[in-house]
Write an enzyme that holds these catalytic residues in place. Structure first.
Site, PDB file in Angstrom:
ATOM      1  N   SER A   1     -13.514  -1.254 -12.303  1.00  0.00           N
ATOM      2  CA  SER A   1     -13.828  -2.768 -11.883  1.00  0.00           C
ATOM      3  C   SER A   1     -15.083  -3.018 -10.964  1.00  0.00           C
ATOM      4  O   SER A   1     -15.487  -3.883 -10.493  1.00  0.00           O
ATOM      5  CB  SER A   1     -12.646  -2.963 -10.775  1.00  0.00           C
ATOM      6  OG  SER A   1     -12.659  -1.851  -9.720  1.00  0.00           O
TER       7      SER A   1
ATOM      8  N   GLY B   1     -26.176   1.776   0.016  1.00  0.00           N
ATOM      9  CA  GLY B   1     -25.383   2.250  -0.713  1.00  0.00           C
ATOM     10  C   GLY B   1     -25.564   1.787  -2.232  1.00  0.00           C
ATOM     11  O   GLY B   1     -25.079   0.688  -2.482  1.00  0.00           O
TER      12      GLY B   1
ATOM     13  N   LYS C   1       0.884  -1.104  -0.073  1.00  0.00           N
ATOM     14  CA  LYS C   1      -0.077   0.003  -0.077  1.00  0.00           C
ATOM     15  C   LYS C   1       0.887   1.262   0.095  1.00  0.00           C
ATOM     16  O   LYS C   1       1.961   1.168   0.539  1.00  0.00           O
ATOM     17  CB  LYS C   1      -0.825   0.032   1.259  1.00  0.00           C
ATOM     18  CG  LYS C   1      -2.100   0.967   1.213  1.00  0.00           C
ATOM     19  CD  LYS C   1      -2.988   0.187   0.417  1.00  0.00           C
ATOM     20  CE  LYS C   1      -4.387   1.148   0.183  1.00  0.00           C
ATOM     21  NZ  LYS C   1      -5.520   0.358  -0.518  1.00  0.00           N
TER      22      LYS C   1
ATOM     23  N   GLY D   1     -24.194   3.074  -5.305  1.00  0.00           N
ATOM     24  CA  GLY D   1     -23.457   3.505  -6.249  1.00  0.00           C
ATOM     25  C   GLY D   1     -22.605   2.590  -7.238  1.00  0.00           C
ATOM     26  O   GLY D   1     -23.510   1.778  -7.863  1.00  0.00           O
TER      27      GLY D   1
HETATM   28  P1  NAI Z   1     -19.598   4.770  -4.813  1.00  0.00           P
HETATM   29  O1  NAI Z   1     -19.192   5.870  -4.049  1.00  0.00           O
HETATM   30  O2  NAI Z   1     -19.844   4.613  -6.128  1.00  0.00           O
HETATM   31  O3  NAI Z   1     -20.877   4.300  -4.092  1.00  0.00           O
HETATM   32  C1  NAI Z   1     -21.273   4.442  -2.774  1.00  0.00           C
HETATM   33  C2  NAI Z   1     -22.641   4.694  -2.561  1.00  0.00           C
HETATM   34  O4  NAI Z   1     -23.104   5.010  -1.156  1.00  0.00           O
HETATM   35  C3  NAI Z   1     -22.771   6.146  -3.170  1.00  0.00           C
HETATM   36  O5  NAI Z   1     -24.221   6.333  -3.927  1.00  0.00           O
HETATM   37  C4  NAI Z   1     -22.982   7.090  -1.918  1.00  0.00           C
HETATM   38  O6  NAI Z   1     -23.981   8.160  -2.024  1.00  0.00           O
HETATM   39  C5  NAI Z   1     -23.665   6.159  -0.815  1.00  0.00           C
HETATM   40  N1  NAI Z   1     -23.366   6.312   0.458  1.00  0.00           N
HETATM   41  C6  NAI Z   1     -22.228   7.004   1.164  1.00  0.00           C
HETATM   42  N2  NAI Z   1     -22.529   6.866   2.317  1.00  0.00           N
HETATM   43  C7  NAI Z   1     -23.688   6.270   2.746  1.00  0.00           C
HETATM   44  C8  NAI Z   1     -24.312   5.898   3.954  1.00  0.00           C
HETATM   45  N3  NAI Z   1     -23.968   6.087   4.934  1.00  0.00           N
HETATM   46  N4  NAI Z   1     -25.468   5.512   3.903  1.00  0.00           N
HETATM   47  C9  NAI Z   1     -26.117   4.987   2.638  1.00  0.00           C
HETATM   48  N5  NAI Z   1     -25.400   5.359   1.363  1.00  0.00           N
HETATM   49  C10 NAI Z   1     -24.372   5.853   1.519  1.00  0.00           C
HETATM   50  O7  NAI Z   1     -18.688   3.589  -4.426  1.00  0.00           O
HETATM   51  P2  NAI Z   1     -18.259   2.111  -4.805  1.00  0.00           P
HETATM   52  O8  NAI Z   1     -17.273   2.069  -5.964  1.00  0.00           O
HETATM   53  O9  NAI Z   1     -19.686   1.605  -5.086  1.00  0.00           O
HETATM   54  O10 NAI Z   1     -17.837   1.275  -3.563  1.00  0.00           O
HETATM   55  C11 NAI Z   1     -18.662   0.951  -2.603  1.00  0.00           C
HETATM   56  C12 NAI Z   1     -17.743   0.493  -1.395  1.00  0.00           C
HETATM   57  O11 NAI Z   1     -17.134  -0.715  -1.766  1.00  0.00           O
HETATM   58  C13 NAI Z   1     -16.875   1.365  -0.974  1.00  0.00           C
HETATM   59  O12 NAI Z   1     -16.553   1.152   0.419  1.00  0.00           O
HETATM   60  C14 NAI Z   1     -15.319   0.676  -1.729  1.00  0.00           C
HETATM   61  O13 NAI Z   1     -14.032   1.075  -0.795  1.00  0.00           O
HETATM   62  C15 NAI Z   1     -15.859  -0.724  -1.616  1.00  0.00           C
HETATM   63  N6  NAI Z   1     -14.994  -1.324  -2.901  1.00  0.00           N
HETATM   64  C16 NAI Z   1     -15.153  -0.944  -4.157  1.00  0.00           C
HETATM   65  C17 NAI Z   1     -14.830  -1.678  -5.076  1.00  0.00           C
HETATM   66  C18 NAI Z   1     -14.880  -1.038  -6.623  1.00  0.00           C
HETATM   67  O14 NAI Z   1     -14.351  -1.824  -7.402  1.00  0.00           O
HETATM   68  N7  NAI Z   1     -15.450   0.015  -6.955  1.00  0.00           N
HETATM   69  C19 NAI Z   1     -13.768  -2.792  -4.978  1.00  0.00           C
HETATM   70  C20 NAI Z   1     -13.753  -3.005  -3.471  1.00  0.00           C
HETATM   71  C21 NAI Z   1     -14.285  -2.420  -2.539  1.00  0.00           C
END
Ligand code: NAI
Length: 351
Positions: A147, A181, A79, A183
């Site tokens: 991803s 969430g 990291k 997203g």
């Molecule tokens: P993103 O930012 O696209 O989506 C996160 C969503 O959660 C957003 O729509 C946001 O408005 C919502 N959100 C934030 N705080 C919230 C809360 N307290 N309650 C309800 N909704 C809330 O992020 P993404 O890429 O979807 O990642 C989601 C999680 O998965 C993160 O923790 C990320 O670290 C983890 N992750 C993502 C990977 C990837 O490939 N994108 C890989 C491994 C882990």
């Protein structure tokens, strides 16, 4: 302070550089190269003290060793943290990243970097101008694109394995699944779950996002601050870390937890608290490995969609192994996953 942090760390190598032109600290932690080069993203962040940045790099690089070992990819854990006085933009950012690229290159492939908090594919393109150990560049520069859909697919397989263990069948038809969430990962995952007949309850701090997806999938919406308490079969954290803690665990009304969010537990003892409540917890670093599988498989191993799909299915198999071990040994799933990591590292050392 650096000294005491390092003394308590069981990793292989730490690089510390003060970058005078930007006033930033660069930290690289190579926790383990037992299985392969230490891989993990570069986090750009402002910290109160440089030691806080180093603490993050040590802790997160060790977590990457576990993630890689469980993802069955030929990589170890690493990291990096760029502890900046403020998030740089424009020319300052580019120059910082070029100097950082030189630093990564000087490690001769021991550390492989990628995106993390506040760094994205365009930043990886800049680092790659100076360094060959970079994953996650833009597609125009040979990167493999987002991803998130493959992370979602990995979580989908993980949910299947967890539901099979908890209820005796992986069938999700009619099961209630609460997604926190929606997203980049949560939304495609919700679509996959809807397709196999799950009853969905969705929540997002962005109300509009949750409502639009709920309309599309004929799902319910719950307030973002209540989703963890919704009665359901599966709770799927796909938002932020720390959602499972001594305050939230007593109020959970689910049988299974399996989601993409990193660092879902506020501390390792939360795994015991969940087990004591009869909640089957899929350790986050096992179930959310689809992101690293995507990067490593397409960009390092030159594999194609079929191999990636096979590796993503493997997440379900690994979780089944974790659940079986936890049950057989009477330990939490978190402790069982850690034990399997130790076993895989010992096997690699002996090979
Ligand atoms: P993103 O930012 O696209 O989506 C996160 C969503 O959660 C957003 O729509 C946001 O408005 C919502 N959100 C934030 N705080 C919230 C809360 N307290 N309650 C309800 N909704 C809330 O992020 P993404 O890429 O979807 O990642 C989601 C999680 O998965 C993160 O923790 C990320 O670290 C983890 N992750 C993502 C990977 C990837 O490939 N994108 C890989 C491994 C882990």
């Amino acid at each position: 302070m650096f000294e005491s942090l390092l003394r308590d760390w069981d990793g292989e190598e730490t690089v510390v550089r003060f970058d005078e032109p930007s006033g930033s600290w660069m930290f690289i932690g190579v926790h383990s190269t037992t299985i392969g080069p230490g891989m993990g993203g570069t986090r750009m962040k402002t910290y109160a003290e440089p030691a806080d940045g180093m603490r993050d790099v040590l802790r997160l690089s060790s977590a990457m060793t576990s993630k890689m070992a469980m993802a069955s990819v030929p990589l170890g854990g690493g990291k990096a943290v760029l502890a900046v006085p403020e998030i740089p933009q424009g020319r300052d950012r580019r120059e910082l990243l070029l100097r950082y690229g030189d630093l990564v290159e000087s490690l001769h492939g021991t550390y492989v970097t990628a995106c993390d908090m506040n760094t994205g594919p365009p930043d990886m393109d800049v680092i790659a101008e100076r360094c060959s150990s970079v994953l996650g560049r833009t597609e125009a520069n040979g990167g493999s694109g987002t991803s998130a859909p493959n992370t979602a697919m990995g979580v989908f397989h993980g949910i299947g394995a967890a539901v099979a263990h908890a209820f005796g069948s992986a069938d999700l038809e009619g099961r209630t699944v609460a997604v926190q969430g929606v997203g980049a990962v949560g939304a495609p995952l919700a679509r996959m779950l809807s397709k196999v007949g799950a009853r969905l309850v969705l929540a997002d701090v962005d109300d509009v996002r949750a409502k639009e997806l709920a309309e599309e999938l004929e799902a319910e919406v719950a307030p973002a601050d209540q989703i963890a308490e919704v009665p359901c079969d599966v709770f799927v954290p796909c938002a932020t870390g720390g959602v499972l803690n001594p305050e939230t665990i007593p109020n959970l009304r689910c049988r299974v937890i399996a989601g993409a969010a990193n660092n879902q537990l506020s501390e390792p003892a939360d795994a015991e608290r969940l087990a004591a409540r009869g909640v089957l917890y899929a350790p986050d670093y096992v179930v959310n490995a689809g992101g690293v599988i995507h990067l490593v498989s397409y960009e390092m191993l030159d594999e194609g969609d079929d191999e990636v799909a096979e590796r993503l299915r493997g997440i379900g198999d690994t979780l089944s192994e974790v659940f079986a071990r936890a049950q057989a040994d009477g330990i939490s799933t978190g402790a069982a996953a850690d034990a399997i990591v130790a076993k895989r590292l010992a096997a690699a050392r002996a090979a």
